[in-house]
Every structure is written in C-alpha cells, then in structure tokens.
Scaffold this active site. Structure first.
Site: not given
Length: 670
Positions: A120, A225, A314, A432
């Site tokens: 991916d 890769y 997939k 804050c």
C-alpha cells in the site's frame, strides 16, 4: 431522451464529479476522505453504467484515467512504456474468472501465476543509464509522471550506481512505502508536539515524495520494493527471474512471493496473507497475481488502462460501524485544536476503539457529521482508527450538525487560523491549561530533562493546585506545599524533587529540546546547541544564520525566531537560567575539543560491513565528529561504503574532499 436515461445521465455526471473530487484530494492534497473500498465501488458503478449506456459516457471520464495529474513544480517525464494500473477485485469468483480467461487465451499452455503482496504505497519508475541513476518518476497518468529524483534520493534506500556492468541501462518499477515502525515513531513525535496525527503511511509517503519543501523529506525514512525489471539488452524470461535479478543488483523485493498454478493455490495464498498481513513490516491492501512468463504476458495483451495478464485482489478494509455520540475538541501542546469523534465502543482489527481523530476543520466540514449518525470506522494503514463514511439514510431528522469550535474549549480564547494552513490554534499560551500541561510533559520527557516522576497525573495535580504553571515553577517546589495533595506520598515527593534537582545537570542541547520550540526536534536542538554553544548566543541569532545549519529550513528557522522574540518565553528562559540549568556547552566543549574527530564534518553514503548506518553515525559523533546530509565545501570527509551515491562521490572529488572507507574512520579515531 427517455426520463430513465435522463436519470442515468445525471447519475453518471454525479459519479464523475465525485470521483474527480476524490482524485484531487488523494493525488494532489494527500487526503483520503473515503476508503479505498468505497472509492473502488464508485469507480466500478460508473464503469458499469458507461458500458450499459456508452452514448452517455463523458469525455475525459475517470474510468479512462490511470492516476494523478502532474504536480506543479516538478518536471514532467514520459515513461519509456506506459505504467498501467491493475484491474482490481474484492470477489473470489473474479479471481477464478481471471484464471479461466487466461487459460482460454493460451489453450494447452502450462501457466504459472506469481503472487506477491500488494504494498500500500506509491508506484515509481527508476531509470539507469551506464550504471548511473538518471531519474525517479511517479506513475502519474500512466503515460507521464513527475520527476521526483531529488526527493527520492533523500529518503529512499536503493542503489544510486550499479556495479554489475552486465546491466548498465535498464528500468526498475516498484512501490515506495513508509514502514509501519517509522510511521508510528513519526506519529508519536507529532503527538508529543501537539500536532494532528497522520492518517496512514500511504498518504505521508506520497506527500514526502511530492513535496517541494526538501526540509520535510529529511528524516522521513521510506522503503522501496522493486517488482519489475525492464531492459532491451537483457530481458528476463519470467517475473520470478526479474525479482531475483533485482535482489542481485541491490534492490529490496517484497518477501514471500509464491508461484501458483491454479485458482485453489492462489486463493490459499490470498487467505493466508489475509490473516497474517499485520506481521509484515509494511502495509498491504491485497495480493497481486501476474502470469509469470513474460512471453505469455505479451500474448495475452492489455487494455488501454490495464494488463490482461494481471489482477489485484484487494482485502475488504478492517471496517465497522458505530453511533457517533459527540465530537470534542482537543488542544495540543502547541495550541493546535483537533476535533475528536467519540462513538460507542466496538472491536476493530483486534482492539477496542471508541474515538478517532477528525484531523481539522476542513476535514470535519467535509464529513458533514450529525450527533447520533451511524458512522463507519476503518483502521488507516491497519493502525490509526479513522472515520471514513456516514450512513445518511439512518440520520435522525431532529439531530444537530457538528460545527468546528470557534473558541478554545479550555480557556475560551477565540481561535485563530494562519493563512494557508488547515489548523486552528489557541494563541493563549500563558493561560491555556492543556498547552501548559503539554509543555511541562515535554519538558520532563526522557529525551529532554528526563524528570522521570513527572507524569500526566502528577502534572494534572500540580497544575490544579496552582503550584506549577510553567517549567520555571518546578524548580521552586517545596516538600511542605505538596504534602497536602491527594496521592502525594513522602517517598513520591522526595523522588520527584530529587529528579527535578538532577535535571539541572542535563546538557545544553537537552535544555534546548526541552523548551518545546515548535518543529525543533531532538536532532535540530542538538545542532543548535553545538553550533551556537550558549543560550546568550542563540538569543542573538538571525534567521540568516539559522538557515545555514543543516536540516533547518525556513519553517523551522521562523519558528525559532518567533519563540525567542516572545516575551512570555523570554521570561521562562530568564527563570530557567536563574534556577541553574545548563545554558551553555562549556564543559562539553572542553571535552569535545579533546576528541579525535572534534570539529570535523562528515557525510556518509552507501552500505557498510562493520556498522549499520546508525551505528556508524553514533561512532563518529561519539568521537566528536558532526554529520552533514549533503556535500559542500564545509565537509571534511566523505565516508563511502558499497553502492555509494555517485553524485556525492563526484561532487566530493570536484571539491577535493578526502574519501574514506569505514576502516579509515577507525584509524582516525585511534
């Protein structure tokens, strides 16, 4: 035109507009508003409608496009051969149909299929001529892509020169990705710095390779890769032979590929990695199946957008649905406000999740969320939960839309947004509470002042009791005033005070990092301390001087200047100096000057036998040397291993910089 066709035409227009919008977000902005599965379903529906009603198909339909359009600022390069995308499926029966179709095209032939993980990431083409790297190009639209060579050299591990003279001119195609461990480490740093977490490794991989800001590329270690080798002079006979050759030439290839001869074997491989994909060091979203024999590939042919001899199966995303209970707004250490979705707890990819970041105001607006919505949650890259969709059909009519906060949820200060950024932030650093707590926790971090006993609960109690508001107050804490605090036992108080006292001996570079200057990490803090040597000198610095330092770009330099010129931060620096913290590198410089590599600057390139890259860096630094990232006349030595970058070697020779091997370094130290 019949009314039914009018409706179909409108649906085609809607799908075209929606898909192009998602393409723009993903390829140009690095944003994923929907999951891959949802995107693929949109594209598949459009394709089916276009096949059924070809006369309604729009010109420049996204079904004819292969990828992203070029990015302004990068040179456009035409591929030697088109980089086609793969046909995709989520259905097992379509894998069987693919195998049957291939066998019909080549009747009586023995056909092997090479199966490998579908990483991916981002597809790239790397071209070599005469053994030297020529260019690295993105897939682009399949015909042409962006030349990203400069960025790729900085962050991708692949050979820059080829020593095997049998293979001089060739092209390698493969996938760039960010390893899971790197992604998690970078997200941990972002969390510590109060910045929004990245959604998934794939988006940040694309963003790194296609950014025009080279400073962002440094420090982001990607992987590459290879999956295909192309050479007219030395063609491979099979995909498997190509993978073996890539390994021989020094390229990483995806592990655990397998040759299969039928659908049963292919599906067994798919099912195995469906269960074990989390064990891989990189994210995968499926399996690629290719005809192994390249002659058979040619005979099978291709369509205008994809090869007929390959298909990608997939995996369905790790997704579940839940009910959105509320959205809160979280203030980080640097004041950045992040919307957080809270939903009914559910199991997702092996863990219980109950909340997910919505990133920023723009992302929240695009989700169009209402309280009580049924939302879909997915683990981005298998790691970070994210909201990927909403079922508007289940929306209750009386529910209320969720808008981004206009004031700080902690201190009620009006939020601000810098031009050209997506983040809203609270400017009230002085009062804050989340910012003050975040600053204290960062100050106490083990890589900063290393105040081990000062954790979130302790900081919360000290702030609530108003004993501590800034780091300066830590050094005035007294045993008597902490005794009355709930949970503060004698041993715990004594340990805390002892750790605070010990922190005064931490070196100047640790102090600089502990200040929490936005974008200044541990490495930059160390370089600031070594270069300017004292806080007094650093406070007189100019932005021009800062930009001379390696790894310091305009964004970091401006952040340092803003910090040093802020009256609130100046008061903190005065208080810390009075408390006795190390505001100079005096003792370290005395020791440093006696080290064998003191004042020497090094650049390293290549692969080494005795050391890993990190071990060699540590070895040089411990001997007093300084590491630089690029060759210039400031460099004293270039340290070269095997498969060293040819451009660095050439530039070093031009500048007459001495070139050393790893054994030469050891001799210098001794």
């Amino acid at each position: 035109m019949q009314p039914s066709e009018l409706a179909i035409g409108n649906e085609i227009k809607r799908l075209v507009h929606l898909i192009k919008h998602q393409n723009e977000n993903y390829f140009q902005k690095g944003i994923s508003e929907i999951s891959d599965y949802e995107y693929d379903q949109l594209l598949k529906r459009l394709s089916l409608l276009e096949e059924a009603y070809p006369h309604l198909k729009q010109s420049h339909s996204p079904t004819e496009a292969l990828g992203e359009r070029p990015i302004p600022g990068f040179s456009l390069v035409y591929h030697q051969a088109p980089m086609l995308s793969l046909a995709k499926t989520y259905l097992e029966e379509e894998i069987a149909q693919f195998v049957t179709r291939v066998n019909k095209i080549l009747p009586g032939s023995s056909i092997d299929f090479l199966c490998e993980p579908k990483i991916d990431g981002m597809a790239l083409s790397i071209v070599y001529e005469q053994g030297k790297l020529v260019r690295v190009v993105t897939r682009g639209d399949g015909e042409k892509g962006d030349d990203i060579t400069r960025n790729a050299i900085k962050c991708l591990p692949f050979p820059k020169t080829i020593e095997d003279f049998s293979y001089q001119s060739f092209e390698v195609r493969g996938e760039a990705c960010m390893p899971k461990a790197v992604f998690e480490a970078l997200n941990n740093v972002r969390k510590e710095q109060g910045e929004a977490l990245w959604a998934n490794p794939r988006n940040i991989t694309a963003g790194t390779l296609k950014t025009l800001d080279i400073d962002l590329v440094k420090g982001r270690s990607l992987a590459f890769y290879g999956y295909s080798f192309y050479s007219q002079a030395h063609p491979c006979a099979t995909q498997q032979e190509g993978l073996a050759l890539l390994s021989k030439l020094g390229f990483a290839t995806a592990p655990f590929y397998k040759l299969c001869s039928n659908t049963t074997e292919i599906m067994a491989y798919i099912h195995y990695w469906g269960q074990h994909k989390d064990e891989l060091p990189f994210g995968i979203d499926g399996i690629v199946i290719k005809v192994n024999d390249l002659t058979q590939q040619t005979a099978i042919g291709m369509t205008s957008t994809s090869p007929r001899w390959a298909i990608a199966y997939k995996y369905q995303p790790d997704m579940a649905h839940s009910i959105l209970e509320k959205v809160t707004f979280q203030v980080g250490r640097t004041g950045v406000v992040t919307p957080i979705a809270h939903f009914q707890p559910m199991a997702l990819a092996g863990t219980m999740v109950r909340r997910a970041s919505l990133y920023n105001a723009d992302a929240l607006a695009k989700k169009d969320l209402y309280v009580g919505d049924t939302i879909f949650i997915e683990k981005g890259g298998g790691i970070i939960p994210k909201v990927v969709g909403v079922d508007v059909t289940r929306r209750v009519k009386t529910s209320m839309p969720i808008a981004f906060a206009q004031i700080c949820p902690a201190c009620h200060t009006v939020l601000q947004r810098e031009e050209g950024t997506v983040a809203y932030y609270c400017p009230n650093k002085q009062q804050c509470l989340p910012q003050l707590k975040g600053a204290l926790l960062h100050f106490a971090h083990r890589k900063a002042m290393d105040i081990d006993s000062l954790g979130p609960k302790t900081v919360e109690a000290l702030c609530k009791a108003k004993l501590v508001t800034t780091a300066v107050d830590l050094y005035t804490l007294r045993y008597e005033e902490m005794r009355s605090l709930e949970g503060f036992q004698q041993v715990m108080i004594q340990k805390l005070l002892s750790n605070i006292k010990s922190s005064k001996s931490k070196s100047f570079d640790k102090v600089v990092f502990a200040l929490g200057i936005q974008y200044v990490g541990e490495t930059v803090a160390k370089k600031l301390a070594l270069y300017f040597k004292s806080m007094a000198r650093l406070q007189r610095v100019t932005i021009t001087e800062l930009l001379q330092l390696p790894d310091v770009g305009e964004k970091i330099a401006q952040s340092i200047m803003d910090y040093l010129q802020d009256p609130f931060q100046q008061a903190i620096l005065v208080g810390l100096q009075k408390a006795g913290l190390q505001f100079a590198m005096q003792e370290e410089l005395v020791l440093h000057s006696k080290l064998p590599l003191a004042s020497k600057k090094f650049v390293i390139t290549g692969i080494f036998q005795q050391f890993t890259r990190q071990e060699l860096i540590k070895y040089i630094e411990q001997a007093g040397g300084t590491l630089l990232s690029s060759i210039s006349d400031k460099v004293d030595y270039l340290v070269v291993g095997s498969k060293a970058g040819s451009s660095k070697l050439a530039k070093a020779k031009t500048l007459a910089i001495p070139i050393l091997g790893e054994n030469d370094i050891a001799r210098l130290v001794l």
